[in-house]
Write a protein that holds these residues in place. Structure first.
Motif, PDB file in Angstrom:
ATOM      1  N   VAL A  90      19.626  90.240  20.424  1.00 41.69           N
ATOM      2  CA  VAL A  90      18.354  90.539  20.384  1.00 41.69           C
ATOM      3  C   VAL A  90      18.092  92.567  20.012  1.00 41.69           C
ATOM      4  CG1 VAL A  90      18.001  88.832  21.541  1.00 41.69           C
ATOM      5  CG2 VAL A  90      17.839  90.789  23.000  1.00 41.69           C
ATOM      6  N   ASN A  91      16.726  92.302  19.401  1.00 40.67           N
ATOM      7  CA  ASN A  91      16.308  93.890  19.690  1.00 40.67           C
ATOM      8  C   ASN A  91      15.379  93.994  21.318  1.00 40.67           C
ATOM      9  OD1 ASN A  91      17.601  94.997  17.060  1.00 40.67           O
ATOM     10  ND2 ASN A  91      16.381  94.286  16.262  1.00 40.67           N
ATOM     11  N   VAL A  92      15.223  95.208  20.882  1.00 43.29           N
ATOM     12  CA  VAL A  92      13.633  95.236  22.756  1.00 43.29           C
ATOM     13  C   VAL A  92      13.272  96.679  22.283  1.00 43.29           C
ATOM     14  CG1 VAL A  92      15.338  96.817  24.003  1.00 43.29           C
ATOM     15  CG2 VAL A  92      13.035  95.748  24.783  1.00 43.29           C
ATOM     16  N   SER A  93      11.471  96.334  22.062  1.00 40.12           N
ATOM     17  CA  SER A  93      10.750  97.293  21.393  1.00 40.12           C
ATOM     18  C   SER A  93       9.994  98.609  22.442  1.00 40.12           C
ATOM     19  CB  SER A  93       9.690  96.627  21.013  1.00 40.12           C
ATOM     20  OG  SER A  93       9.223  96.640  21.938  1.00 40.12           O
ATOM     21  N   ASN A  94      10.037  99.475  22.083  1.00 34.37           N
ATOM     22  CA  ASN A  94       9.522 100.478  23.322  1.00 34.37           C
ATOM     23  C   ASN A  94       8.049  99.388  24.042  1.00 34.37           C
ATOM     24  OD1 ASN A  94      11.015 102.215  23.368  1.00 34.37           O
ATOM     25  ND2 ASN A  94      10.075 103.488  22.465  1.00 34.37           N
ATOM     26  N   THR A  95       8.054  98.606  23.591  1.00 36.86           N
ATOM     27  CA  THR A  95       6.294  97.833  24.229  1.00 36.86           C
ATOM     28  C   THR A  95       7.578  96.988  25.310  1.00 36.86           C
ATOM     29  OG1 THR A  95       6.569  96.259  22.943  1.00 36.86           O
ATOM     30  CG2 THR A  95       5.173  98.335  22.876  1.00 36.86           C
ATOM     31  N   GLY A  96       8.450  96.538  25.226  1.00 38.42           N
ATOM     32  CA  GLY A  96      10.193  95.683  25.801  1.00 38.42           C
ATOM     33  C   GLY A  96       9.080  93.666  25.310  1.00 38.42           C
ATOM     34  N   ALA A  97       9.008  94.209  24.363  1.00 44.26           N
ATOM     35  CA  ALA A  97       9.080  93.125  23.604  1.00 44.26           C
ATOM     36  C   ALA A  97      10.809  92.659  22.701  1.00 44.26           C
ATOM     37  CB  ALA A  97       8.391  92.675  22.207  1.00 44.26           C
ATOM     38  N   VAL A  98      11.209  91.566  23.156  1.00 44.15           N
ATOM     39  CA  VAL A  98      12.371  91.142  23.144  1.00 44.15           C
ATOM     40  C   VAL A  98      12.616  90.179  21.452  1.00 44.15           C
ATOM     41  CG1 VAL A  98      14.464  89.755  23.747  1.00 44.15           C
ATOM     42  CG2 VAL A  98      13.055  91.955  25.360  1.00 44.15           C
ATOM     43  N   THR A  99      13.061  90.749  20.665  1.00 44.18           N
ATOM     44  CA  THR A  99      13.527  89.858  19.294  1.00 44.18           C
ATOM     45  C   THR A  99      14.617  89.530  18.750  1.00 44.18           C
ATOM     46  OG1 THR A  99      13.067  91.676  17.620  1.00 44.18           O
ATOM     47  CG2 THR A  99      11.139  90.465  18.061  1.00 44.18           C
ATOM     48  N   LEU A 100      14.706  88.419  17.802  1.00 40.44           N
ATOM     49  CA  LEU A 100      15.913  88.187  17.132  1.00 40.44           C
ATOM     50  C   LEU A 100      16.570  88.949  16.608  1.00 40.44           C
ATOM     51  CD1 LEU A 100      16.470  83.944  17.340  1.00 40.44           C
ATOM     52  CD2 LEU A 100      17.232  86.201  18.552  1.00 40.44           C
ATOM     53  N   LYS A 101      17.939  89.390  16.559  1.00 35.02           N
ATOM     54  CA  LYS A 101      17.522  90.565  15.322  1.00 35.02           C
ATOM     55  C   LYS A 101      18.687  89.383  14.018  1.00 35.02           C
ATOM     56  CE  LYS A 101      20.730  94.722  16.931  1.00 35.02           C
ATOM     57  NZ  LYS A 101      21.832  94.665  17.272  1.00 35.02           N
ATOM     58  N   ALA A 102      19.094  88.443  14.632  1.00 38.97           N
ATOM     59  CA  ALA A 102      19.170  87.258  12.822  1.00 38.97           C
ATOM     60  C   ALA A 102      18.753  85.912  13.580  1.00 38.97           C
ATOM     61  CB  ALA A 102      21.112  87.456  13.306  1.00 38.97           C
ATOM     62  N   ALA A 103      19.179  85.445  12.215  1.00 38.10           N
ATOM     63  CA  ALA A 103      18.702  83.108  12.004  1.00 38.10           C
ATOM     64  C   ALA A 103      19.765  82.668  13.167  1.00 38.10           C
ATOM     65  CB  ALA A 103      17.790  82.872  11.008  1.00 38.10           C
ATOM     66  N   ASN A 104      19.169  81.875  13.654  1.00 38.66           N
ATOM     67  CA  ASN A 104      19.895  80.674  13.466  1.00 38.66           C
ATOM     68  C   ASN A 104      21.428  80.801  15.046  1.00 38.66           C
ATOM     69  OD1 ASN A 104      18.690  78.619  11.826  1.00 38.66           O
ATOM     70  ND2 ASN A 104      19.620  79.533  10.063  1.00 38.66           N
TER      71      ASN A 104
END
Length: 133
Positions: A90-104
């Motif tokens: 995952v990645n984390v943004s400076n707002t604290g949002a966590v998103t996946l780096k890669a699919a599946n």
């Protein structure tokens, strides 16, 4: 060599510093909530004291999909976020949002160590597990 007084260092007039010193700490913070740094023995900001939030995503999620949001408790915003675990999914943004780096991603539990730094450079690190189902 002349020394800089704390009132000069923080851009506060001597009269204001003297008035703050004579008030209860809570009153002074309410009047000037951000600038409650050290002035003649006042406490420094303690910095972030916790990170809250749960992380979960689906195994069939696309890259960039949201896994949740993290929130810093304490400290002074704006915050800077980082993942201190090697090879995160995952990645984390400076707002604290966590998103996946890669699919599946593969189903399972993935513990990650997140670090938040407040605007005064104070840091807090906490391990939070990402659950992929």
């Amino acid at each position: 060599m002349a020394t800089i007084g704390s009132h000069q260092k923080y851009g506060v007039t001597p009269a204001t510093a003297k008035r703050w010193q004579s008030q209860p700490r809570a009153v002074a913070k309410a009047r000037h909530p951000v600038d409650h740094k050290m002035i003649r023995g006042w406490e420094l900001d303690a910095g972030p004291t916790n990170i809250t939030g749960a992380l979960a995503c689906a195994a069939n999620a696309a890259a960039g999909a949201s896994c949740g949001n993290l929130t810093a408790v304490g400290g002074v915003s704006p915050y800077t976020w980082a993942i201190t675990t090697a090879n995160p999914l995952v990645n984390v943004s400076n707002t604290g949002a966590v998103t996946l780096k890669a699919a599946n991603p593969a189903a399972g539990s993935y513990p990650y160590s997140f670090r938040v730094t407040d605007s005064f450079g104070k840091q807090f690190t906490k391990s939070i597990t990402l659950t992929v189902t």
